[in-house]
Design a protein around this motif. Structure first.
Motif, short mmCIF file in Angstrom:
data_model
loop_
_atom_site.label_atom_id
_atom_site.label_comp_id
_atom_site.label_asym_id
_atom_site.label_seq_id
_atom_site.Cartn_x
_atom_site.Cartn_y
_atom_site.Cartn_z
N GLN A 59 44.68 18.33 46.03
CA GLN A 59 44.18 17.09 45.43
C GLN A 59 42.84 17.31 44.74
O GLN A 59 42.30 16.41 44.12
N PHE A 60 42.29 18.53 44.86
CA PHE A 60 40.97 18.82 44.30
C PHE A 60 41.10 19.38 42.88
O PHE A 60 41.91 20.28 42.64
N LEU A 61 40.30 18.87 41.97
CA LEU A 61 40.35 19.30 40.58
C LEU A 61 39.92 20.76 40.47
O LEU A 61 38.80 21.11 40.84
N PHE A 62 40.81 21.61 39.98
CA PHE A 62 40.56 23.06 39.88
C PHE A 62 40.23 23.67 41.24
O PHE A 62 39.50 24.66 41.33
N GLY A 63 40.73 23.09 42.31
CA GLY A 63 40.45 23.63 43.63
C GLY A 63 39.11 23.15 44.18
O GLY A 63 38.54 22.17 43.71
N GLU A 64 38.60 23.87 45.17
CA GLU A 64 37.43 23.40 45.90
C GLU A 64 36.17 24.24 45.62
O GLU A 64 36.25 25.36 45.13
N LYS A 65 35.03 23.65 45.96
CA LYS A 65 33.72 24.30 46.04
C LYS A 65 33.28 24.95 44.72
O LYS A 65 33.12 26.16 44.61
N HIS A 66 33.07 24.09 43.72
CA HIS A 66 32.54 24.54 42.44
C HIS A 66 31.03 24.37 42.41
O HIS A 66 30.49 23.41 42.97
N GLN A 67 30.35 25.26 41.72
CA GLN A 67 28.92 25.07 41.50
C GLN A 67 28.71 23.82 40.66
O GLN A 67 29.40 23.62 39.66
N GLY A 68 27.75 22.98 41.07
CA GLY A 68 27.53 21.77 40.29
C GLY A 68 26.32 20.98 40.76
O GLY A 68 25.57 21.41 41.64
N ASN A 69 26.16 19.81 40.15
CA ASN A 69 25.06 18.90 40.47
C ASN A 69 25.63 17.52 40.75
O ASN A 69 26.65 17.13 40.16
N MET A 70 24.95 16.77 41.61
CA MET A 70 25.39 15.42 41.95
C MET A 70 24.22 14.45 41.84
O MET A 70 23.09 14.78 42.22
N LYS A 116 30.01 22.99 36.94
CA LYS A 116 29.52 23.99 35.99
C LYS A 116 30.64 24.92 35.52
O LYS A 116 31.70 25.02 36.16
N PRO A 117 30.41 25.62 34.40
CA PRO A 117 31.45 26.51 33.85
C PRO A 117 31.88 27.57 34.85
O PRO A 117 31.10 28.05 35.67
N ASN A 118 33.16 27.93 34.75
CA ASN A 118 33.75 28.97 35.59
C ASN A 118 34.80 29.70 34.76
O ASN A 118 35.88 29.17 34.52
N ALA A 119 34.45 30.90 34.31
CA ALA A 119 35.34 31.64 33.41
C ALA A 119 36.68 31.96 34.07
O ALA A 119 37.72 31.96 33.40
N ASP A 120 36.68 32.22 35.37
CA ASP A 120 37.93 32.55 36.06
C ASP A 120 38.93 31.40 36.03
O ASP A 120 40.14 31.62 36.05
N LEU A 121 38.41 30.17 35.98
CA LEU A 121 39.28 29.00 35.96
C LEU A 121 39.49 28.45 34.55
O LEU A 121 40.18 27.45 34.38
N GLY A 122 38.87 29.07 33.57
CA GLY A 122 39.00 28.57 32.20
C GLY A 122 38.13 27.37 31.91
O GLY A 122 38.36 26.65 30.94
N ILE A 123 37.11 27.12 32.75
CA ILE A 123 36.17 26.02 32.50
C ILE A 123 35.04 26.58 31.64
O ILE A 123 34.14 27.27 32.14
N ALA A 124 35.08 26.30 30.35
CA ALA A 124 34.16 26.94 29.40
C ALA A 124 32.82 26.22 29.29
O ALA A 124 31.84 26.80 28.81
N GLU A 125 32.76 24.96 29.69
CA GLU A 125 31.53 24.19 29.57
C GLU A 125 31.40 23.23 30.74
O GLU A 125 32.35 23.06 31.52
N ASN A 126 30.22 22.63 30.87
CA ASN A 126 30.02 21.66 31.95
C ASN A 126 31.05 20.54 31.88
O ASN A 126 31.32 20.00 30.79
N LEU A 127 31.62 20.19 33.02
CA LEU A 127 32.49 19.03 33.12
C LEU A 127 31.68 17.91 33.77
O LEU A 127 31.39 17.97 34.96
N LYS A 128 31.31 16.92 32.96
CA LYS A 128 30.50 15.83 33.48
C LYS A 128 31.37 14.61 33.75
O LYS A 128 32.17 14.21 32.90
N PHE A 129 31.20 14.03 34.93
CA PHE A 129 31.95 12.84 35.33
C PHE A 129 30.97 11.71 35.65
O PHE A 129 29.95 11.94 36.30
N VAL A 130 31.30 10.51 35.20
CA VAL A 130 30.47 9.34 35.49
C VAL A 130 31.31 8.31 36.24
O VAL A 130 32.53 8.24 36.08
#
Length: 239
Positions: A59-70, A116-130
């Motif tokens: 149920q977790f977007l791109f899996g768990e425990k991504h580097q990020g900010n809250m 934050k970006p993760n090349a292994d997962l194909g996340i090329a730029e910050n994914l910001k959610f509001v």
């Protein structure tokens, strides 16, 4: 196994990027959806319990425990590990204060967060959610900022549902996480959030009073890669 899944996902993304545009309608797959499907296909019978169901996938977007900010009311956390639960719209996070046991916040407790970006997962730029409340949405959900404009902004909402496993003919309690998404736009003039249907005629009709976008849709139809086409449209609308 996890590394094999990630490498397979990267391979799929690479193939999709070189498929001719006239074949994209048949080939396009959202990267997060592709990740979830791979987990289900390579799950080797693993599942988790939700109510009375045994559920495959994540149920977790791109899996768990991504580097990020809250960012929350009276609270800001940088460089923590985030897990975005698209099934119940909760945000789990680990920090130096709680490295092993994640803390959980409901959607109403969080203003926004960034993966934050993760090349292994194909996340090329910050994914910001509001939080949807900042967009006058009626639900307690998070919306990804796909394009932020001065007149119109484009958003994407993910949600997971429990679906039937079509290859299962024995276990009536077996389910899988199906990741779905919808696009919305926010009109700065009217302060309204509206859902976008992914077909050319709807989009042309929706913005007919603003600008003629037919040329863009002829070049990048929504039946191909909708996000590429929508970004181009919203850049044009904000000129």
């Amino acid at each position: 196994m996890k590394r094999a899944v990630l490498l397979t996902l990267i391979g799929i993304a690479s193939l999709l990027s070189v498929i001719p545009s006239n074949a994209q309608q048949l080939s396009y797959s959202d990267a997060a959806q592709a990740y979830n499907r791979l987990l289900i296909e390579r799950g080797n019978g693993t599942f988790q319990r939700i109510s009375t169901y045994k559920v495959q996938g994540t149920q977790f977007l791109f899996g768990e425990k991504h580097q990020g900010n809250m960012f929350a009311a009276g609270e800001t956390a940088y460089n923590i590990r985030l897990s975005y639960n698209t099934y119940n719209q909760e945000l789990e996070f680990n920090s130096s204060a709680n490295p092993t046991q994640p803390l959980v916040k409901s959607a109403k407790e969080v203003d926004s967060f960034v993966i934050k970006p993760n090349a292994d997962l194909g996340i090329a730029e910050n994914l910001k959610f509001v939080n949807g409340r900042h967009l006058k949405a009626s639900d307690n959900s998070f919306y990804q900022v796909v394009y932020a404009g001065s007149k119109f902004s484009l958003y994407k909402k993910y949600k997971s549902t429990l679906g039937i496993v079509t290859t299962n003919y024995i276990d009536a309690d077996l389910r899988q996480f199906n990741l779905e998404y919808e696009y919305f736009y926010f009109d700065e003039a009217t302060k309204e959030l509206k859902k976008l249907k992914l077909n050319n005629s709807f989009v042309k009709k929706e913005f007919k009073q603003v600008s003629d976008i037919e040329t863009i849709l002829e070049r990048d139809p929504l039946g191909g890669n909708p996000e590429v086409a929508l970004k181009e449209i919203f850049i044009f609308l904000n000129q």
